[in-house]
Design a protein around this motif. Structure first.
Motif, mmCIF file in Angstrom:
data_model
loop_
_atom_site.group_PDB
_atom_site.id
_atom_site.type_symbol
_atom_site.label_atom_id
_atom_site.label_comp_id
_atom_site.label_asym_id
_atom_site.label_seq_id
_atom_site.Cartn_x
_atom_site.Cartn_y
_atom_site.Cartn_z
ATOM 1 N N SER A 18 26.732 -6.265 21.609
ATOM 2 C CA SER A 18 26.662 -6.064 23.065
ATOM 3 C C SER A 18 26.263 -7.385 23.703
ATOM 4 N N GLN A 123 22.992 -0.750 18.961
ATOM 5 C CA GLN A 123 22.701 -2.126 19.339
ATOM 6 C C GLN A 123 22.429 -2.215 20.836
ATOM 7 N N TYR A 124 21.788 -3.322 21.230
ATOM 8 C CA TYR A 124 21.323 -3.452 22.604
ATOM 9 C C TYR A 124 21.732 -4.802 23.168
ATOM 10 N N SER A 125 21.878 -4.867 24.471
ATOM 11 C CA SER A 125 22.433 -6.039 25.140
ATOM 12 C C SER A 125 21.686 -7.318 24.788
ATOM 13 N N ARG A 163 13.733 0.954 17.738
ATOM 14 C CA ARG A 163 13.407 0.981 19.161
ATOM 15 C C ARG A 163 12.407 2.089 19.427
ATOM 16 N N GLU A 235 14.729 2.180 26.365
ATOM 17 C CA GLU A 235 15.459 2.037 27.610
ATOM 18 C C GLU A 235 14.549 2.514 28.751
#
Length: 329
Positions: A18, A123-125, A163, A235
């Protein structure tokens, strides 16, 4: 944890699924990328080797005649552009899924050299994922998230394996006419929760630590996130509680009295325009509307757009002030 074994000298050492602002390719796009590392003591010709995100199709994308020196890295963009010329930037014919995906590196003989299987986690930005290193040796099974990605370089130390649990609010967003309290919880007692009420995103150092239910007495934007040691923050969750009686009386107190923008007639230059936040009193108090206006507002489809106040109002950084950020808005 598995260590480097014979025949496993070429590995997927790091990838980003990402990429929004970290590494730009020759198309001036922020595409996903995959880093390959040669942990052997000899250069390896990758001609005929493959990358794939489909365990049922190990021949999805092939490397060209390119040699990867011992102890060196090679970055391939997972962009879908399908570019494999010898002297060009390499681009696969597939993209990675940030929600989790299979990712395999396949030898020329069709055997799998290294894979994240059955799939890598969410996955994360602008956060990468890959292997820890012991010196120059990748540590199989020691997978980590990297807040500071290092394409074409050795991965730095990291203890982040997951996370924090997402925050749940006891009251969901919507319209209200009476005060109430909101409780915030997560599924993990080891987490701490921080929240904001001004539209800004909570951070580990910013916002208010949650210790007790939050009283909501007027139109409020609540944003909250959870934090845990050795984990990425959750988030940020957002709930907008709208008190319609407040909407009818809003006057923009605490908000800028002038709006900044760039006048595009001729050379761009800063300009100001008076701000207007109120619902027209002539409408609110009109005999035709005043008895039904609250229900009228409830009947209108309503969308709450929440962002950091400076990203909207700041004259230099605000989205409507800066032509580079404004885009087509």
């Amino acid at each position: 944890a598995r260590h480097l074994l014979a025949g496993e000298a070429i590995v997927i050492s790091e990838f980003m699924a990402s990429n929004t602002a970290h590494l730009r390719d020759e198309f001036r796009e922020y595409n996903d990328w995959i880093e390959i590392y040669n942990a052997s003591e000899q250069p390896v010709n990758l001609a005929g080797w493959r990358l794939t995100d489909d365990p049922q199709d190990l021949d999805l994308w092939r490397f060209p005649e390119v040699t990867l020196p011992a102890g060196e890295f090679l970055v391939v963009f997972a962009s879908g552009h399908d570019q494999s010329a010898v002297d060009a930037e390499l681009h696969t014919n597939f993209r990675l899924s940030a929600g989790g995906d299979y990712l395999g590196l396949v030898r020329g003989d069709g055997s799998v050299a290294h894979a994240f299987a059955p799939q890598f986690p969410a996955q994360y930005s602008d956060i990468s994922y890959g292997l820890l290193f012991n010196g120059v040796a990748p540590q199989f099974g020691q997978h980590r998230y990297f807040v500071e990605p290092t394409p074409a370089q050795f991965n730095g130390p990291s203890m982040i394996t997951g996370r924090a649990s997402e925050v749940s609010a006891s009251v969901q967003r919507g319209f209200f006419d009476q005060a109430f309290d909101v409780s915030l919880t997560t599924g993990d007692p080891a987490t701490t929760i921080r929240y904001t009420l001004d539209g800004s995103a909570p951070t580990p150092e910013g916002g208010t630590p949650y210790t007790q239910p939050i009283p909501i007495t007027t139109t409020t934007t609540l944003r909250a996130a959870a934090y845990r040691d050795n984990a990425l923050p959750s988030e940020s969750v957002t709930h907008t509680y709208i008190f319609l009686q407040d909407v009818l009386q809003q006057d923009g107190e605490g908000l800028p009295r002038l709006w900044g923008y760039y006048d595009d007639r001729g050379p761009p230059r800063p300009a100001r325009a008076p701000a207007n936040y109120e619902v027209d009193p002539d409408v609110v108090n009109h005999p035709t509307y005043r008895d039904t206006i609250l229900e009228d507002l409830r009947s209108v489809p309503t969308l709450s757009l929440v962002l950091d106040p400076e990203d909207l109002w700041d004259f230099e950084n605000g989205i409507y002030s800066n032509p580079e950020r404004r885009g087509d808005a």
